[in-house]
Design a protein around this motif. Structure first.
Motif, short mmCIF file in Angstrom:
data_model
loop_
_atom_site.label_atom_id
_atom_site.label_comp_id
_atom_site.label_asym_id
_atom_site.label_seq_id
_atom_site.Cartn_x
_atom_site.Cartn_y
_atom_site.Cartn_z
N HIS A 125 0.90 -1.55 0.03
CA HIS A 125 0.19 -0.18 -0.06
C HIS A 125 1.00 0.80 0.11
O HIS A 125 0.35 2.33 -0.48
CB HIS A 125 -1.06 0.08 1.67
N ASN A 126 2.34 1.19 0.53
CA ASN A 126 2.96 1.90 0.28
C ASN A 126 4.27 1.53 -0.03
O ASN A 126 4.52 0.20 -0.08
CB ASN A 126 3.36 2.85 1.70
N PRO A 127 5.16 2.03 -0.92
CA PRO A 127 6.20 2.05 -1.56
C PRO A 127 7.32 1.38 -0.08
O PRO A 127 7.38 2.22 0.90
CB PRO A 127 7.39 3.55 -1.46
N TYR A 128 8.19 0.58 -0.48
CA TYR A 128 9.31 0.30 -0.10
C TYR A 128 10.60 0.42 -0.29
O TYR A 128 10.28 -0.87 -1.46
CB TYR A 128 8.45 -1.74 0.60
N THR A 129 10.98 -0.41 0.19
CA THR A 129 12.83 0.01 -0.38
C THR A 129 13.98 -0.88 1.03
O THR A 129 13.75 -0.69 2.00
CB THR A 129 12.96 1.21 -0.44
#
Length: 160
Positions: free
Chosen positions: A78-82
């Motif tokens: 649901h959100n960017p993840y790095t």
């Protein structure tokens, strides 16, 4: 904040850092990435690994100089993840410059994030082209120091 403005904290946020991961080859590195993403997003690891392998077969994520930036779009994100991984020793990665890879930065994006995903990739690739920052990441002792280096853009952002 408008969607066109720069959100440095979100664009360059590194959610998970691994230093000195010991892997033998590209597939084992991708497998480690897949295992972590599977646990984080509650998806089957073999599905994530298959996606990474197919994507690598279609377009190698190496950008040269020992760096690879694979990407993954997940409906569960649901959100960017790095995730940034520094390998204990460089591995063959079918790189554009034939150099082995020792830094892998996996960028996970929500499905349909289009322009925002591209902006994040652009910012991360710019960051990882900075030779001074790369050298510091490669020679530091721990994840906290790597995070501090990345989140202090004054030293590298203008030179990138």
């Amino acid at each position: 904040m408008s969607t066109n403005s720069l959100d440095f904290d979100r664009d360059i946020e590194i959610d998970y850092i691994v230093s000195d991961l010991n892997v033998l080859n590209k597939k084992s590195a991708l497998s480690h990435l897949a295992d972590h993403i599977a646990e984080t997003f509650k998806v089957p690891a073999p599905v994530v690994l298959d996606q990474l392998i197919v994507q690598e077969a279609n377009q190698n994520s190496s950008m040269g100089e020992g760096v690879a930036i694979p990407t993954l779009s997940l409906k569960q994100a649901h959100n960017p993840y790095t995730m940034l991984v520094r390998l204990s020793r460089p591995i063959a990665f079918e790189s554009v410059d034939d150099q082995p890879v020792d830094l892998i930065c996996l960028v996970v994006s929500p499905m349909g994030s289009g322009p925002l995903k591209l902006r994040r990739l652009s910012r991360i690739s710019r960051m990882l082209k900075n030779q001074e920052l790369l050298e510091k990441i490669r020679t530091t002792d721990d994840e906290d120091t790597i995070r501090a280096l990345i989140h202090n853009p004054d030293g590298w952002m203008m030179a990138a």
